[in-house]
Design an enzyme around this catalytic site. Structure first.
Site, PDB file in Angstrom:
ATOM      1  N   SER A  30      43.803  49.738  38.466  1.00 62.74           N
ATOM      2  CA  SER A  30      43.982  48.339  38.860  1.00 62.74           C
ATOM      3  C   SER A  30      42.875  47.990  39.830  1.00 62.74           C
ATOM      4  O   SER A  30      42.448  48.834  40.619  1.00 62.74           O
ATOM      5  CB  SER A  30      45.325  48.105  39.556  1.00 62.74           C
ATOM      6  OG  SER A  30      46.369  48.069  38.637  1.00 62.74           O
TER       7      SER A  30
ATOM      8  N   GLU B 280      34.050  32.097  44.279  1.00 62.21           N
ATOM      9  CA  GLU B 280      34.705  31.082  43.461  1.00 62.21           C
ATOM     10  C   GLU B 280      36.162  31.430  43.137  1.00 62.21           C
ATOM     11  O   GLU B 280      36.840  30.663  42.495  1.00 62.21           O
ATOM     12  CB  GLU B 280      33.917  30.889  42.162  1.00 62.21           C
ATOM     13  CG  GLU B 280      32.476  30.490  42.375  1.00 62.21           C
ATOM     14  CD  GLU B 280      31.520  31.655  42.697  1.00 62.21           C
ATOM     15  OE1 GLU B 280      30.338  31.379  42.964  1.00 62.21           O
ATOM     16  OE2 GLU B 280      31.949  32.832  42.681  1.00 62.21           O
ATOM     17  N   SER B 281      36.679  32.574  43.540  1.00 60.20           N
ATOM     18  CA  SER B 281      38.072  33.018  43.448  1.00 60.20           C
ATOM     19  C   SER B 281      38.144  34.514  43.162  1.00 60.20           C
ATOM     20  O   SER B 281      37.811  35.296  44.021  1.00 60.20           O
ATOM     21  CB  SER B 281      38.903  32.219  42.450  1.00 60.20           C
ATOM     22  OG  SER B 281      40.280  32.491  42.689  1.00 60.20           O
TER      23      SER B 281
ATOM     24  N   HIS C  43      44.249  45.329  35.123  1.00 62.16           N
ATOM     25  CA  HIS C  43      45.161  46.478  35.141  1.00 62.16           C
ATOM     26  C   HIS C  43      45.064  47.109  33.765  1.00 62.16           C
ATOM     27  O   HIS C  43      45.155  46.403  32.758  1.00 62.16           O
ATOM     28  CB  HIS C  43      46.599  46.077  35.457  1.00 62.16           C
ATOM     29  CG  HIS C  43      47.471  47.280  35.633  1.00 62.16           C
ATOM     30  ND1 HIS C  43      47.461  48.031  36.795  1.00 62.16           N
ATOM     31  CD2 HIS C  43      48.329  47.890  34.801  1.00 62.16           C
ATOM     32  CE1 HIS C  43      48.302  49.043  36.652  1.00 62.16           C
ATOM     33  NE2 HIS C  43      48.838  48.988  35.439  1.00 62.16           N
TER      34      HIS C  43
ATOM     35  N   CYS D  94      36.705  28.661  40.497  1.00 64.31           N
ATOM     36  CA  CYS D  94      36.736  27.286  40.978  1.00 64.31           C
ATOM     37  C   CYS D  94      35.327  26.711  40.885  1.00 64.31           C
ATOM     38  O   CYS D  94      34.351  27.444  40.954  1.00 64.31           O
ATOM     39  CB  CYS D  94      37.222  27.244  42.428  1.00 64.31           C
ATOM     40  SG  CYS D  94      38.885  27.871  42.626  1.00 64.31           S
TER      41      CYS D  94
END
Length: 124
Positions: free
Chosen positions: A55, A62-63, A68, A83
């Site tokens: 994971s 931008e985010s 996983h 974003c």
């Protein structure tokens, strides 16, 4: 209609199970996927599970991108949330599908922060 971001939820099937279980390689692939999409990488955190699976998150300006893996099922669940208009989350998903040697990828795009009126973003 305006949205603050685009969130791709990707189901990546038929991947190479050796790749999916290699934490260092998954981290490298995820970082490169962010760069391929045009994002600026800020931080990364990845974890190898026992007996298998990885994971991780790549935090971008931008985010984020997350993954996983289930090597025993040749499957990876991936989220790419961006974003602004300078980053294309689909480019990251395509890159990941290719480098995970996947046979199939299905994905859904969700618009995040949808507003009826234009959004004015304040600069610092």
């Amino acid at each position: 209609m305006n949205a603050l971001g685009r969130h791709i939820l990707a189901e990546i099937y038929g991947c190479d199970n050796k790749i999916l279980d290699d934490c260092k390689l998954i981290e490298e692939i995820m970082v490169k996927a962010a760069i391929e999409a045009g994002a600026e990488v800020c931080e990364v955190a990845f974890h190898k599970f026992s007996p298998q699976g990885v994971s991780g998150v790549v935090v971008i300006s931008e985010s984020h991108l997350t993954i996983h893996t289930w090597p025993e099922l040749n499957y990876a669940a991936v989220d790419v949330f961006t974003c602004g208009s300078n980053v294309n989350p689909w480019d990251a998903c395509s890159y990941l599908t290719k480098l995970l040697k996947a046979k199939n990828m299905t994905a859904t795009e969700v618009k995040r922060g949808v507003f009826e009126q234009p959004v004015k973003v304040l600069s610092s």
